[in-house]
Motif scaffolding. Sequence first.
Motif, PDB file in Angstrom:
ATOM      1  N   GLY A 199       9.118  12.068  -0.693  1.00  0.00           N
ATOM      2  CA  GLY A 199       9.932  11.297   0.237  1.00  0.00           C
ATOM      3  C   GLY A 199       9.852  11.810   1.657  1.00  0.00           C
ATOM      4  O   GLY A 199      10.046  11.053   2.611  1.00  0.00           O
ATOM      5  N   ARG A 222       7.185   6.421   2.595  1.00  0.00           N
ATOM      6  CA  ARG A 222       6.676   5.399   1.690  1.00  0.00           C
ATOM      7  C   ARG A 222       5.957   4.325   2.516  1.00  0.00           C
ATOM      8  O   ARG A 222       6.478   3.866   3.526  1.00  0.00           O
ATOM      9  N   LEU A 245       4.091   0.485   2.449  1.00  0.00           N
ATOM     10  CA  LEU A 245       3.844  -0.776   1.772  1.00  0.00           C
ATOM     11  C   LEU A 245       2.588  -1.393   2.368  1.00  0.00           C
ATOM     12  O   LEU A 245       2.523  -1.649   3.576  1.00  0.00           O
ATOM     13  N   THR A 267       2.729   1.813  -2.013  1.00  0.00           N
ATOM     14  CA  THR A 267       2.875   0.639  -2.863  1.00  0.00           C
ATOM     15  C   THR A 267       1.929  -0.438  -2.364  1.00  0.00           C
ATOM     16  O   THR A 267       1.915  -0.752  -1.169  1.00  0.00           O
ATOM     17  N   THR A 270       1.712   2.636  -6.592  1.00  0.00           N
ATOM     18  CA  THR A 270       2.587   1.728  -7.321  1.00  0.00           C
ATOM     19  C   THR A 270       2.247   0.316  -6.846  1.00  0.00           C
ATOM     20  O   THR A 270       1.559   0.137  -5.836  1.00  0.00           O
ATOM     21  N   SER A 296      12.253  -8.469  -0.108  1.00  0.00           N
ATOM     22  CA  SER A 296      13.273  -7.803  -0.920  1.00  0.00           C
ATOM     23  C   SER A 296      13.050  -6.301  -1.028  1.00  0.00           C
ATOM     24  O   SER A 296      13.999  -5.553  -1.277  1.00  0.00           O
ATOM     25  N   VAL A 297      11.812  -5.848  -0.854  1.00  0.00           N
ATOM     26  CA  VAL A 297      11.535  -4.417  -1.012  1.00  0.00           C
ATOM     27  C   VAL A 297      11.364  -3.691   0.320  1.00  0.00           C
ATOM     28  O   VAL A 297      11.269  -2.458   0.341  1.00  0.00           O
ATOM     29  N   PRO A 356      13.238  -2.653   2.778  1.00  0.00           N
ATOM     30  CA  PRO A 356      14.088  -1.524   3.180  1.00  0.00           C
ATOM     31  C   PRO A 356      13.679  -0.184   2.569  1.00  0.00           C
ATOM     32  O   PRO A 356      14.110   0.865   3.062  1.00  0.00           O
ATOM     33  N   ARG A 357      12.869  -0.193   1.539  1.00  0.00           N
ATOM     34  CA  ARG A 357      12.476   1.067   0.897  1.00  0.00           C
ATOM     35  C   ARG A 357      11.359   1.796   1.661  1.00  0.00           C
ATOM     36  O   ARG A 357      11.078   2.957   1.356  1.00  0.00           O
ATOM     37  N   TYR A 358      10.733   1.124   2.638  1.00  0.00           N
ATOM     38  CA  TYR A 358       9.480   1.659   3.192  1.00  0.00           C
ATOM     39  C   TYR A 358       9.615   2.064   4.653  1.00  0.00           C
ATOM     40  O   TYR A 358      10.361   1.454   5.420  1.00  0.00           O
ATOM     41  N   ARG A 359       8.848   3.086   4.992  1.00  0.00           N
ATOM     42  CA  ARG A 359       8.885   3.622   6.345  1.00  0.00           C
ATOM     43  C   ARG A 359       7.789   3.030   7.227  1.00  0.00           C
ATOM     44  O   ARG A 359       7.835   3.149   8.450  1.00  0.00           O
TER      45      ARG A 359
END
Length: 514
Positions: A244, A248, A250, A278, A297, A318-319, A321-324
């Motif tokens: 982390g 991350r 995308l 991902t 992933t 939808s995904v 917010p998880r990525y930098r």
Amino acid sequence: MKLVQTETMRRLESGAVAIGMDERTLMELAGYNIAAILREKGQLRPGAQVLILAGSGNNGGDGLVVAYHLYRAGIQPYVYLTRARSDDANLTRVQSVDIPVAVHGEAESASQLEEWLTSADCVVDALLGIGATPPLRGGVLEVLTALQRSLASDALRVAVDIPSGINADTGEGDAHAFRANFTIATGLAKPGCYVGRGVDFAGDVYVADIGLPPEWADPLTLQRSTASLVQGLLPSRPGGAHKGTFGRVLVVAGSSRYVGAAYLSAAAAARAGAGLVTLALPASIHPLVAAKASECTFLALPDTEGHLIPDSLEPVQSVLPRYRAILVGCGLGDEPETFAFVRALVDSLRAASDTPPLVLDADGINALAGLELEGALPANTILTPHAGELGRLLQQPAAAVDDDRLELAPQCAAEWGVVMLAKGAPSITAAPDGSTWINPHRNPALATAGTGDVLAGITVGLLAQGVSPPQAAVASAFIHGETGERVRSRLGESGLLASDLLNEIPLAMRALRE
């Protein structure tokens, strides 16, 4: 290394005169230091024969000072003038110590030039300065034509400030331009040595001090990327880190036609140090890519016949917010439905209040062709177009864009509010504030499919680790170039595959850190 264009250099020289450094002092410092660099880098020994080709302007005046100081060091100079210089103190000084001088067009000058060219250990080009632009003409063209005909192939060739026949700002060049082993710039290096035809004619570049205050270079916005610069941009790798810590990524990439682009870009992001990657891709190619990209992933997206469609947007949103950091575009294809998806995604990112940095590459850029881009792109966006892609955005031919990238990249960056990484030989990076970097690498081995996907992956991998967009673009271009050089050293200039670069990325970064 800071670079200076012609107009700015003239302002700096005028500023030096304004603070008490007259033009003769500037010329004396330039000539003395050029002579010192010439002796050191050219390994000139006492008794060496050096022909100084001197024009009618200040560049020729520098050449006369060089001749005098070479003479003082025990070297035998000869001076060939393209035009007579009247009331010139530097010429008088040269003649006072019996340095032979010939003037173009006078009796026996042609045979004298041929004789000196034939016997010279070194030729110094002080014919034209930074104000001259191609094409060559008149006496200068005649002299350079004689040089090409008569100079020994092993003679050293050195240019003062810029090779004659090369535009100091753009690198545009005449076919008969002086081809130097190295160029000695006065005060600051000129961009024409690093772009266009100038790269092939300037050789290595050294800088001779002319007494300008060092802090005067601080506001200059144009520079050449160096290993020491990029070393300072690389993200730290603390010992207590976890995945982390390094962010991350995308990657939205791939289609049935370009399966490899998805793999290459995602793998490059991981090799550049991102903690997790991902890969969001058409569901129908997921099994193909997953079999190869075992460390990623995956987010399998709705598709039609192997390309993304507008229905792919909601799963990506939808995904987010998880990525930098996000990369969009590698190998997506040019189907209208895919372009609609890209445009909708870009619009949603621009409208969001907290958007991670975005890299748009390949078809992610092509999807924007025909749109008004001012104010249309998210903050912290990096565009990575080659000349064809940038040409589509500007509605200009690729060849014209490639020739003008040094001018176009900062213009587009400022107008569109993005970082431009304009790919080419060399690549040009520009930030919205006008800061511009010329990457030093030019490697024909990289002229093969997929290497741009690797560059985009390195860029987004650095963004995920907290490197700012301008710095990530500068560093990724340099790392990509260093990686290519490492592979070329093993394989040569042909036959490199984009996948050959992947394992070399961390090795190139380690070498830079060390």
